[in-house]
Each structure stands twice: as structure tokens, then as C-alpha cells.
Design a protein around this motif. Structure first.
Motif, PDB file in Angstrom:
ATOM      1  N   LEU A   1      25.948 -19.104  23.370  1.00 31.37           N
ATOM      2  CA  LEU A   1      24.604 -19.862  22.912  1.00 31.37           C
ATOM      3  C   LEU A   1      24.203 -20.947  23.703  1.00 31.37           C
ATOM      4  O   LEU A   1      24.847 -21.660  23.977  1.00 31.37           O
ATOM      5  CB  LEU A   1      24.687 -20.218  21.333  1.00 31.37           C
ATOM      6  N   ILE A   2      23.026 -21.111  24.076  1.00 33.03           N
ATOM      7  CA  ILE A   2      22.479 -22.045  25.230  1.00 33.03           C
ATOM      8  C   ILE A   2      21.348 -22.683  24.519  1.00 33.03           C
ATOM      9  O   ILE A   2      20.136 -21.914  24.155  1.00 33.03           O
ATOM     10  CB  ILE A   2      22.216 -21.430  26.501  1.00 33.03           C
ATOM     11  N   ILE A   3      21.120 -23.958  24.448  1.00 33.44           N
ATOM     12  CA  ILE A   3      20.220 -24.490  23.822  1.00 33.44           C
ATOM     13  C   ILE A   3      19.534 -25.898  24.735  1.00 33.44           C
ATOM     14  O   ILE A   3      20.445 -26.503  25.201  1.00 33.44           O
ATOM     15  CB  ILE A   3      20.356 -25.057  22.391  1.00 33.44           C
ATOM     16  N   PHE A   4      18.431 -25.932  24.976  1.00 35.32           N
ATOM     17  CA  PHE A   4      17.761 -26.990  25.798  1.00 35.32           C
ATOM     18  C   PHE A   4      16.929 -27.673  24.982  1.00 35.32           C
ATOM     19  O   PHE A   4      15.961 -27.025  24.413  1.00 35.32           O
ATOM     20  CB  PHE A   4      17.337 -26.529  26.915  1.00 35.32           C
ATOM     21  N   SER A   5      17.001 -29.064  24.593  1.00 40.37           N
ATOM     22  CA  SER A   5      16.177 -29.825  23.836  1.00 40.37           C
ATOM     23  C   SER A   5      15.002 -30.129  24.525  1.00 40.37           C
ATOM     24  O   SER A   5      14.771 -29.779  25.600  1.00 40.37           O
ATOM     25  CB  SER A   5      17.042 -31.251  23.524  1.00 40.37           C
ATOM     26  N   PRO A   6      13.790 -30.624  23.622  1.00 36.52           N
ATOM     27  CA  PRO A   6      12.569 -30.872  24.197  1.00 36.52           C
ATOM     28  C   PRO A   6      12.877 -31.696  25.502  1.00 36.52           C
ATOM     29  O   PRO A   6      11.995 -31.664  26.445  1.00 36.52           O
ATOM     30  CB  PRO A   6      11.835 -31.473  23.306  1.00 36.52           C
ATOM     31  N   ARG A   7      13.934 -32.769  25.529  1.00 37.32           N
ATOM     32  CA  ARG A   7      13.836 -33.739  26.552  1.00 37.32           C
ATOM     33  C   ARG A   7      14.807 -33.030  27.634  1.00 37.32           C
ATOM     34  O   ARG A   7      15.159 -33.712  28.535  1.00 37.32           O
ATOM     35  CB  ARG A   7      14.544 -35.003  26.019  1.00 37.32           C
ATOM     36  N   GLY A   8      15.220 -31.758  27.594  1.00 38.52           N
ATOM     37  CA  GLY A   8      15.993 -30.955  28.759  1.00 38.52           C
ATOM     38  C   GLY A   8      17.592 -31.471  28.257  1.00 38.52           C
ATOM     39  O   GLY A   8      18.358 -30.928  29.595  1.00 38.52           O
ATOM     40  N   LYS A   9      17.903 -31.894  27.388  1.00 38.59           N
ATOM     41  CA  LYS A   9      19.541 -31.998  27.032  1.00 38.59           C
ATOM     42  C   LYS A   9      20.251 -30.438  26.903  1.00 38.59           C
ATOM     43  O   LYS A   9      19.585 -29.890  25.918  1.00 38.59           O
ATOM     44  CB  LYS A   9      19.575 -32.931  26.100  1.00 38.59           C
ATOM     45  N   LEU A  10      21.052 -30.247  27.210  1.00 34.78           N
ATOM     46  CA  LEU A  10      21.852 -29.253  26.943  1.00 34.78           C
ATOM     47  C   LEU A  10      22.737 -29.042  25.953  1.00 34.78           C
ATOM     48  O   LEU A  10      23.653 -29.922  25.890  1.00 34.78           O
ATOM     49  CB  LEU A  10      22.482 -28.478  28.396  1.00 34.78           C
ATOM     50  N   TYR A  11      22.808 -27.848  25.014  1.00 35.35           N
ATOM     51  CA  TYR A  11      23.785 -27.587  24.076  1.00 35.35           C
ATOM     52  C   TYR A  11      24.178 -26.364  24.193  1.00 35.35           C
ATOM     53  O   TYR A  11      23.421 -25.302  24.166  1.00 35.35           O
ATOM     54  CB  TYR A  11      23.281 -28.195  22.653  1.00 35.35           C
ATOM     55  N   GLU A  12      25.468 -26.085  24.062  1.00 35.20           N
ATOM     56  CA  GLU A  12      25.913 -24.717  24.239  1.00 35.20           C
ATOM     57  C   GLU A  12      27.182 -24.404  23.452  1.00 35.20           C
ATOM     58  O   GLU A  12      27.872 -25.314  23.059  1.00 35.20           O
ATOM     59  CB  GLU A  12      26.285 -24.390  25.766  1.00 35.20           C
ATOM     60  N   PHE A  13      27.610 -23.063  23.159  1.00 38.14           N
ATOM     61  CA  PHE A  13      28.641 -22.591  22.152  1.00 38.14           C
ATOM     62  C   PHE A  13      28.980 -21.083  23.065  1.00 38.14           C
ATOM     63  O   PHE A  13      28.168 -20.346  23.129  1.00 38.14           O
ATOM     64  CB  PHE A  13      28.322 -22.572  21.148  1.00 38.14           C
ATOM     65  N   ALA A  14      30.446 -21.189  23.372  1.00 32.05           N
ATOM     66  CA  ALA A  14      30.858 -19.931  23.745  1.00 32.05           C
ATOM     67  C   ALA A  14      32.138 -19.609  23.100  1.00 32.05           C
ATOM     68  O   ALA A  14      32.976 -20.510  23.104  1.00 32.05           O
ATOM     69  CB  ALA A  14      30.970 -19.915  25.253  1.00 32.05           C
ATOM     70  N   SER A  15      32.249 -18.249  22.534  1.00 33.37           N
ATOM     71  CA  SER A  15      33.404 -17.950  21.800  1.00 33.37           C
ATOM     72  C   SER A  15      34.695 -17.772  22.776  1.00 33.37           C
ATOM     73  O   SER A  15      35.758 -17.742  22.438  1.00 33.37           O
ATOM     74  CB  SER A  15      33.322 -16.504  20.938  1.00 33.37           C
ATOM     75  N   SER A  16      34.278 -17.448  24.043  1.00 27.88           N
ATOM     76  CA  SER A  16      35.319 -17.382  25.014  1.00 27.88           C
ATOM     77  C   SER A  16      35.038 -18.164  26.319  1.00 27.88           C
ATOM     78  O   SER A  16      35.162 -19.288  26.232  1.00 27.88           O
ATOM     79  CB  SER A  16      35.345 -15.799  25.466  1.00 27.88           C
ATOM     80  N   SER A  17      34.631 -17.318  27.267  1.00 23.46           N
ATOM     81  CA  SER A  17      33.911 -18.335  28.554  1.00 23.46           C
ATOM     82  C   SER A  17      32.567 -17.881  28.756  1.00 23.46           C
ATOM     83  O   SER A  17      32.030 -16.784  28.634  1.00 23.46           O
ATOM     84  CB  SER A  17      34.932 -17.732  29.804  1.00 23.46           C
ATOM     85  N   MET A  18      31.770 -19.141  28.746  1.00 21.95           N
ATOM     86  CA  MET A  18      30.449 -19.115  28.995  1.00 21.95           C
ATOM     87  C   MET A  18      30.020 -18.169  30.253  1.00 21.95           C
ATOM     88  O   MET A  18      29.203 -17.317  30.139  1.00 21.95           O
ATOM     89  CB  MET A  18      29.823 -20.558  28.909  1.00 21.95           C
TER      90      MET A  18
END
Length: 200
Positions: free
Chosen positions: A45-62
Motif C-alpha cells: 500500500l502506497i499513500i501520498f498526502s496532499p503535501r506529498g508525504k509518503l505513507y506505505e505498508f508492505a506485508s513482505s518487501s515493497m
């Protein structure tokens, strides 16, 4: 208290929009984690905030998950492209076969065959086409005749020039009188013979 249904449109208030983003982001990350654990699924899962900040989650290797995704998408696109290419070739083949059939029908009609189903308009059109073809053929025939005549004239002129050159060479090699070299070789009586009266 009944919770109202959230309208799916952009939140205009910046503070409310940021609060909603934080809550929904955390909920989405939690759902992704639960999905990977409960169902043994590979989740990234990859998420970018409106300001461009990255949030991610990977069950193994992204990185490995992304590479797997790219490979899968590439294979799918290749298969789709192959199917589309085959269908395109089939359509082109059918279209060419139809054109060939129409050309064969037109050819037979020009040869006077298969005219049973032709209307008056079709026959008039065929006749006009044949007349145009005859005019074109006659014009080409006259052009070929004229080209051959010009070639023969050029050959005739070339032969005449060669004949004139040969005639000039023959006339130069055959003089009309003997040369002085032959005169010098003649026998003439000596002067003493004249004194004895031999020359009288």
C-alpha cells in the motif's frame, strides 16, 4: 444517533480535510495489515498526502511486490496486445479477401463474363471504362511507335556518319597519280647515247 452518509466529494475546509485524511489513512493501513495476516495475501500500500508525504505498508518487501506487479502487468499487456494483433490481422485478411473478390468480379465483367445480373447502368459504366482503356492503349501504342521511329532515325544518322568517314579514308589512301618516288626509279638513257645518235 444515526450517522449520516458521507458525501463523496472534496472537503473544502482544510482542517477537516486533514483530520479526515489522517483517520482514513490509519484505517486503510490497518485494513491492509489485517488482509495480509488473515488471508495470507501479499499486500503493498502506497499513500501520498496532499503535501506529498509518503505513507506505505508492505506485508513482505515493497520492492519485490512492485516488481511482481510490473511483471504481471507487462505479461497481461503483452497477451492483450497479441490478441488485438491477431484480431486486427483477421480483419485485414477478411477485408483484402473482399477486395480481391470484387476485383475478380469486375475483371470478369470487363471480359464480357458474368453480365447476366448487370443492370443497364452497370453495362453503360463497363462500356465507358472499356472505351477509356482503348483510348489509353492507342495513345501508348502511338508513343511507342514514335519512340521506335526516333531510334531508327538516330541509327540511320549514325550509319551515314560512319559511311562518310570510311569514304573519306578510302579516297585519301588511293591518290590519282604516281608519287615522285616512282619517277626516280625510272630508267633514262645516258647523255653519251644521245651523242651517238641513239636518242634520235
Amino acid at each position: 444517533m444515526v450517522r449520516g452518509k458521507t458525501q463523496m466529494r472534496r472537503i473544502e475546509n482544510a482542517t477537516s480535510r486533514q483530520v479526515t485524511f489522517s483517520k482514513r489513512r490509519n484505517g486503510l493501513l490497518k485494513k491492509a495489515f489485517e488482509l495480509s495476516v488473515l488471508c495470507d495475501a501479499e499486500v503493498a500500500l502506497i499513500i501520498f498526502s496532499p503535501r506529498g508525504k509518503l505513507y506505505e505498508f508492505a506485508s513482505s518487501s515493497m520492492k519485490e511486490t512492485i516488481e511482481r506487479y510490473r511483471s504481471q502487468v507487462k505479461d497481461t499487456q503483452t497477451d492483450t496486445s497479441s490478441v488485438e494483433d491477431v484480431q486486427h490481422l483477421k480483419n485485414e485478411t477478411a477485408l483484402m479477401a473482399k477486395k480481391v473478390e470484387l476485383l475478380e468480379v469486375a475483371k470478369r465483367k470487363l471480359l464480357g463474363e458474368g453480365l447476366g445480373s448487370s443492370t443497364i447502368e452497370d453495362l453503360v459504366r463497363i462500356e465507358q471504362q472499356l472505351e477509356r482503356s482503348v483510348r489509353i492503349i492507342r495513345a501508348r501504342k502511338m508513343q511507342v511507335y514514335n519512340e521506335q521511329i526516333e531510334q531508327l532515325k538516330a541509327k540511320e544518322k549514325l550509319l551515314a556518319d560512319e559511311n562518310a568517314i570510311l569514304t573519306e579514308k578510302v579516297s585519301m589512301s588511293s591518290p590519282g597519280r604516281p608519287s615522285n618516288r616512282r619517277d626516280k626509279g625510272r630508267y633514262t638513257p645516258c647523255r653519251k647515247w644521245r651523242e651517238f645518235g641513239c636518242g634520235n
